[in-house]
Scaffold this motif. Sequence first.
Motif, short mmCIF file in Angstrom:
data_model
loop_
_atom_site.label_atom_id
_atom_site.label_comp_id
_atom_site.label_asym_id
_atom_site.label_seq_id
_atom_site.Cartn_x
_atom_site.Cartn_y
_atom_site.Cartn_z
N TYR A 369 0.82 -1.21 0.00
CA TYR A 369 0.00 0.00 0.00
C TYR A 369 0.86 1.26 0.00
O TYR A 369 0.65 2.17 -0.83
N LEU A 370 1.83 1.35 0.90
CA LEU A 370 2.64 2.57 1.00
C LEU A 370 3.48 2.77 -0.26
O LEU A 370 3.50 3.86 -0.84
N ALA A 371 4.16 1.73 -0.70
CA ALA A 371 4.99 1.86 -1.90
C ALA A 371 4.13 2.03 -3.15
O ALA A 371 4.46 2.80 -4.05
N GLY A 372 3.01 1.31 -3.20
CA GLY A 372 2.14 1.41 -4.37
C GLY A 372 1.52 2.79 -4.50
O GLY A 372 1.39 3.33 -5.61
N CYS A 373 1.13 3.39 -3.37
CA CYS A 373 0.58 4.75 -3.43
C CYS A 373 1.66 5.77 -3.81
O CYS A 373 1.39 6.74 -4.53
N ALA A 374 2.89 5.56 -3.33
CA ALA A 374 3.99 6.44 -3.75
C ALA A 374 4.13 6.41 -5.26
O ALA A 374 4.27 7.45 -5.92
N MET A 375 4.09 5.20 -5.83
CA MET A 375 4.16 5.05 -7.29
C MET A 375 2.97 5.74 -7.96
O MET A 375 3.12 6.43 -8.98
N ALA A 376 1.78 5.57 -7.40
CA ALA A 376 0.58 6.14 -8.01
C ALA A 376 0.62 7.66 -8.02
O ALA A 376 0.21 8.30 -9.00
#
Length: 417
Positions: A369-376
Motif C-alpha cells: 500500500y505505502l509503496a504502491g501509493c507512492a508510485m501512483a
Amino acid sequence: MNALFSQAERQLSSLPVPVQLILPDGTRLGAGDPKVGFTLKTLRSVSHLVRGRIGQLGEDYVEGRVDITGNMRDLMAAAAAILTESPVDNSQPGWLSELGRKATSVMRHTMDRDARQIQFHYDLSDDFYGLWQDPRRVYSCAYYRDSGMTLAQAQEAKLDHICRKLRLHEGERFLDIGAGWGGLLLWAAENYGVDATGITLSKNQHAHVNRLIEEKGLQNRVRMILLDYRQLEETRPFDKIASVGMFEHVGRAQLTGYFSKVRRLLRPGGLVMNHGITSGGTYNAQLGSGMGDFIEKYIFPGGELVHVSKVLETLSDGGLEAVDVENLRPHYARTLWAWSDGLEEKLDEAYRILPGEQGAKSIRAYRLYLAGCAMAFEQGWISLNQVLCQRQGVFDETQLDEPPGQAYPFRRDYIYR
C-alpha cells in the motif's frame, strides 16, 4: 499453458528492472540475477501478472499465494511496467452506472458503517503506525518547503502551511474534522493560541490525543471528541475549520451534504481548509487494474476518490467559495516513500507488534500500500489538493488588505512569505 508462460517470459524481458518468476513446479523464468523475484504458488498468479492485474497480484502476496523478494522501489518500477492499460478512467459513465454508484455510496456511508470502516484502518495499532510516521504521527501529505527536509520537518512545515492559509489568530474557535493523532490540533493550539476542537471516529486516536492534551495541560482550550461530523452541533459557529485526509471517507454521494454541513458550522467570512486525495481521472472513483479493490479490501474500506473538479463543484453546491487551490502531488509521493522506507527498515519490529498470521497479512498489505501509493502519486494516477474555501460575507472592495467580515485577503502573499 505454455502460451501463458511464453507470454510471461516476453513480458519479463521488457521490464525496467530484472525480474524472475519461480513457478509452482520450480521452473524459473526471466532474469538469472534478478532484483525482484516472484515465487508463485498457484498458476492463477501467472495469469494476474500477464494480464497486468497488479491489484490481484498484490492480494496473492498478502494471502501467501506469492512470495516477493527485492526492495519496494524496484518492485514498483516493475509493477508500473506490468500494467497493460492505464488505471485511470476518463470515460464518463452512463446514467445507469452513475445511479448505481450513487446508491452504493449512500449505502456504504451510514454513521455505523463509517465508524467501523475508520476503526478498521486507524485502530490497527498505534505502535505499528509509530514505526514509520514522524514523532507527531501526522498521517497525511507532508510539505517539503525545501529539498533537505526530513519527514518530521516537512510534516511540521505542512501543519504550519495549513495554519498560515487559515490565518489562525489567538482566541479563534478552530475545528479539526478527522483530527487523527492530534498533530494539527495541537500545533494550532500551541503555536497560534486558538481554542481547538477535534473530532474522530477512531477510538485509539481519541484516547491518544486526550492523553497528550492532559500531558500538555491544554484541557482549558483543546478537546478531542469521539464523534461523527454529522452529529456536530451548529449552535455556535467556528472561525476556522480544517479537514485533512478525511473527506476521502465521506463518499461521493454525500459530498455536497458534507460541505453544506461544514458551511453551517462556519461563521460568515470564515475559512475552511479541505486537504485530501483526489483521483487522477475525471470520473473514476478508484484506481483500476485491481488496485482500488486491493485498497478497499485491506486498507481503506469505504474510501472513495473524486477529481478536484468534483471537489470544487460539490463545495460550491454546499455553499462554500473556493479561494485558493494548491496541488501537492509530488509532496505526497515523497511522503509515502519516506513512510515506505521507514516501514522497510523496521520490519522485524513490525512483526513483533502485529504477531500471528493476521498480523503478517496486515504488514504485507501495508508494504504494498505505502509503496504502491507512492508510485501512483508519481505517475499522476492520484493527486492531493488543498482547497481553501470561505463562507461568504459582505465586504467593501476599497479595503484591499483586510476586507471587513472576511478572513481571506485580496492577495496570496500572506501564505508564502
